[in-house]
Scaffold this motif. Structure first.
Motif, PDB file in Angstrom:
ATOM      1  N   GLU A  17      12.524  -3.031  53.061  1.00 27.74           N
ATOM      2  CA  GLU A  17      12.760  -1.939  52.125  1.00 27.74           C
ATOM      3  C   GLU A  17      14.038  -2.174  51.334  1.00 27.74           C
ATOM      4  O   GLU A  17      15.032  -2.659  51.871  1.00 27.74           O
ATOM      5  N   ALA A  18      13.998  -1.819  50.055  1.00 17.34           N
ATOM      6  CA  ALA A  18      15.184  -1.813  49.200  1.00 17.34           C
ATOM      7  C   ALA A  18      15.129  -0.531  48.376  1.00 17.34           C
ATOM      8  O   ALA A  18      14.058   0.045  48.162  1.00 17.34           O
ATOM      9  N   VAL A  19      16.299  -0.075  47.910  1.00 13.81           N
ATOM     10  CA  VAL A  19      16.348   1.138  47.100  1.00 13.81           C
ATOM     11  C   VAL A  19      17.100   0.829  45.805  1.00 13.81           C
ATOM     12  O   VAL A  19      18.226   0.323  45.837  1.00 13.81           O
ATOM     13  N   ALA A  20      16.453   1.144  44.689  1.00 17.39           N
ATOM     14  CA  ALA A  20      17.021   0.908  43.363  1.00 17.39           C
ATOM     15  C   ALA A  20      17.115   2.237  42.622  1.00 17.39           C
ATOM     16  O   ALA A  20      16.651   3.271  43.116  1.00 17.39           O
ATOM     17  N   ARG A  21      17.723   2.184  41.444  1.00 20.83           N
ATOM     18  CA  ARG A  21      17.756   3.352  40.562  1.00 20.83           C
ATOM     19  C   ARG A  21      16.985   3.012  39.287  1.00 20.83           C
ATOM     20  O   ARG A  21      17.097   1.902  38.767  1.00 20.83           O
ATOM     21  N   ASP A  22      16.230   3.990  38.804  1.00 18.82           N
ATOM     22  CA  ASP A  22      15.616   3.804  37.493  1.00 18.82           C
ATOM     23  C   ASP A  22      16.678   4.088  36.425  1.00 18.82           C
ATOM     24  O   ASP A  22      17.841   4.350  36.746  1.00 18.82           O
ATOM     25  N   ASN A  23      16.309   4.044  35.164  1.00 14.54           N
ATOM     26  CA  ASN A  23      17.300   4.203  34.100  1.00 14.54           C
ATOM     27  C   ASN A  23      17.787   5.642  33.946  1.00 14.54           C
ATOM     28  O   ASN A  23      18.710   5.895  33.188  1.00 14.54           O
ATOM     29  N   SER A  24      17.205   6.592  34.690  1.00 14.73           N
ATOM     30  CA  SER A  24      17.706   7.968  34.704  1.00 14.73           C
ATOM     31  C   SER A  24      18.527   8.249  35.959  1.00 14.73           C
ATOM     32  O   SER A  24      18.952   9.381  36.168  1.00 14.73           O
ATOM     33  N   GLY A  25      18.731   7.231  36.790  1.00 18.36           N
ATOM     34  CA  GLY A  25      19.513   7.395  38.008  1.00 18.36           C
ATOM     35  C   GLY A  25      18.697   7.793  39.221  1.00 18.36           C
ATOM     36  O   GLY A  25      19.233   7.936  40.319  1.00 18.36           O
ATOM     37  N   ASN A  26      17.381   7.973  39.055  1.00 12.87           N
ATOM     38  CA  ASN A  26      16.510   8.355  40.167  1.00 12.87           C
ATOM     39  C   ASN A  26      16.314   7.205  41.150  1.00 12.87           C
ATOM     40  O   ASN A  26      16.285   6.041  40.754  1.00 12.87           O
ATOM     41  N   TRP A  27      16.135   7.557  42.407  1.00 16.27           N
ATOM     42  CA  TRP A  27      15.867   6.556  43.436  1.00 16.27           C
ATOM     43  C   TRP A  27      14.448   6.012  43.306  1.00 16.27           C
ATOM     44  O   TRP A  27      13.493   6.767  43.102  1.00 16.27           O
ATOM     45  N   MET A  28      14.309   4.703  43.445  1.00 20.37           N
ATOM     46  CA  MET A  28      13.007   4.043  43.570  1.00 20.37           C
ATOM     47  C   MET A  28      13.056   3.224  44.854  1.00 20.37           C
ATOM     48  O   MET A  28      13.933   2.375  45.006  1.00 20.37           O
ATOM     49  N   VAL A  29      12.144   3.489  45.750  1.00 19.54           N
ATOM     50  CA  VAL A  29      12.090   2.757  47.013  1.00 19.54           C
ATOM     51  C   VAL A  29      11.049   1.661  46.874  1.00 19.54           C
ATOM     52  O   VAL A  29       9.909   1.914  46.475  1.00 19.54           O
ATOM     53  N   LEU A  30      11.445   0.430  47.177  1.00 18.63           N
ATOM     54  CA  LEU A  30      10.531  -0.701  47.184  1.00 18.63           C
ATOM     55  C   LEU A  30      10.247  -1.055  48.634  1.00 18.63           C
ATOM     56  O   LEU A  30      11.184  -1.248  49.414  1.00 18.63           O
ATOM     57  N   VAL A  31       8.966  -1.125  48.996  1.00 17.61           N
ATOM     58  CA  VAL A  31       8.606  -1.432  50.374  1.00 17.61           C
ATOM     59  C   VAL A  31       7.569  -2.548  50.401  1.00 17.61           C
ATOM     60  O   VAL A  31       6.537  -2.463  49.738  1.00 17.61           O
ATOM     61  N   GLU A  32       7.888  -3.565  51.162  1.00 15.72           N
ATOM     62  CA  GLU A  32       6.938  -4.615  51.516  1.00 15.72           C
ATOM     63  C   GLU A  32       6.436  -4.230  52.905  1.00 15.72           C
ATOM     64  O   GLU A  32       7.118  -4.442  53.906  1.00 15.72           O
ATOM     65  N   PRO A  33       5.253  -3.588  52.983  1.00  9.58           N
ATOM     66  CA  PRO A  33       4.828  -3.017  54.265  1.00  9.58           C
ATOM     67  C   PRO A  33       4.348  -4.069  55.256  1.00  9.58           C
ATOM     68  O   PRO A  33       3.935  -5.169  54.882  1.00  9.58           O
ATOM     69  N   ARG A  34       4.435  -3.679  56.530  1.00 11.78           N
ATOM     70  CA  ARG A  34       3.824  -4.479  57.593  1.00 11.78           C
ATOM     71  C   ARG A  34       3.312  -3.507  58.645  1.00 11.78           C
ATOM     72  O   ARG A  34       3.782  -2.371  58.741  1.00 11.78           O
ATOM     73  N   GLU A  35       2.359  -3.969  59.406  1.00 10.45           N
ATOM     74  CA  GLU A  35       1.793  -3.150  60.479  1.00 10.45           C
ATOM     75  C   GLU A  35       2.854  -2.886  61.524  1.00 10.45           C
ATOM     76  O   GLU A  35       3.681  -3.759  61.832  1.00 10.45           O
TER      77      GLU A  35
END
Length: 143
Positions: free
Chosen positions: A118-136
């Motif tokens: 998991e990583a957490v980024a901000r969009d251009n409005s400052g909102n959180w975007m969570v990126l997840v590479e899922p696994r079982e």
């Protein structure tokens, strides 16, 4: 019977800039961009090409919300306290590197979690975007 989720809304500070961010940086595609009524309301949606049934509605806080609620939403965006999207990725570390190269701000670098990377980024409005590479995982994986 409910069939699926078809629209989710994300509050943004500037629809044009957010639309460009989603298309140019995140590789989304434009879906709808129209002005309704007396020209005071804009309906703008983007979607990811691999999930065309889910539109992301980009909207600026305003009516029908009260001025107090609109102010609170704008302050939350200004403070970076709003959540936007959770994005499934195939390789979180590579996606992190690719998005950083495009100027995306990360507030959490890729980290291993029981459910994936998991990583957490901000969009251009400052909102959180969570990126997840899922696994079982199972409950035993959480400790």
């Amino acid at each position: 019977m409910i069939m699926n989720i078809s629209i989710t809304s994300v509050f943004v500070q500037d629809i044009d800039a957010s639309k460009a961010f989603h298309i140019d940086v995140l590789d989304f595609a434009e879906h709808t961009d129209i002005t309704l009524g007396d020209g005071s309301y804009r309906w703008c949606t983007v979607l990811h090409p691999s999930q065309p049934e889910l539109q992301v509605h980009l909207t600026i806080p305003g009516p029908p919300y009260s001025p107090e609620m609109t102010g609170m939403l704008n302050r939350a965006m200004d403070e970076g306290g709003m959540f936007a999207l959770g994005l499934r990725v195939d390789d979180c570390r590579k996606t992190h590197d690719d998005l950083r190269a495009k100027g995306v701000e990360f507030i959490q670098t890729p980290e291993d979690r029981p459910y994936g990377v998991e990583a957490v980024a901000r969009d251009n409005s400052g909102n959180w975007m969570v990126l997840v590479e899922p696994r079982e995982f199972t409950g035993a994986d959480v400790g």
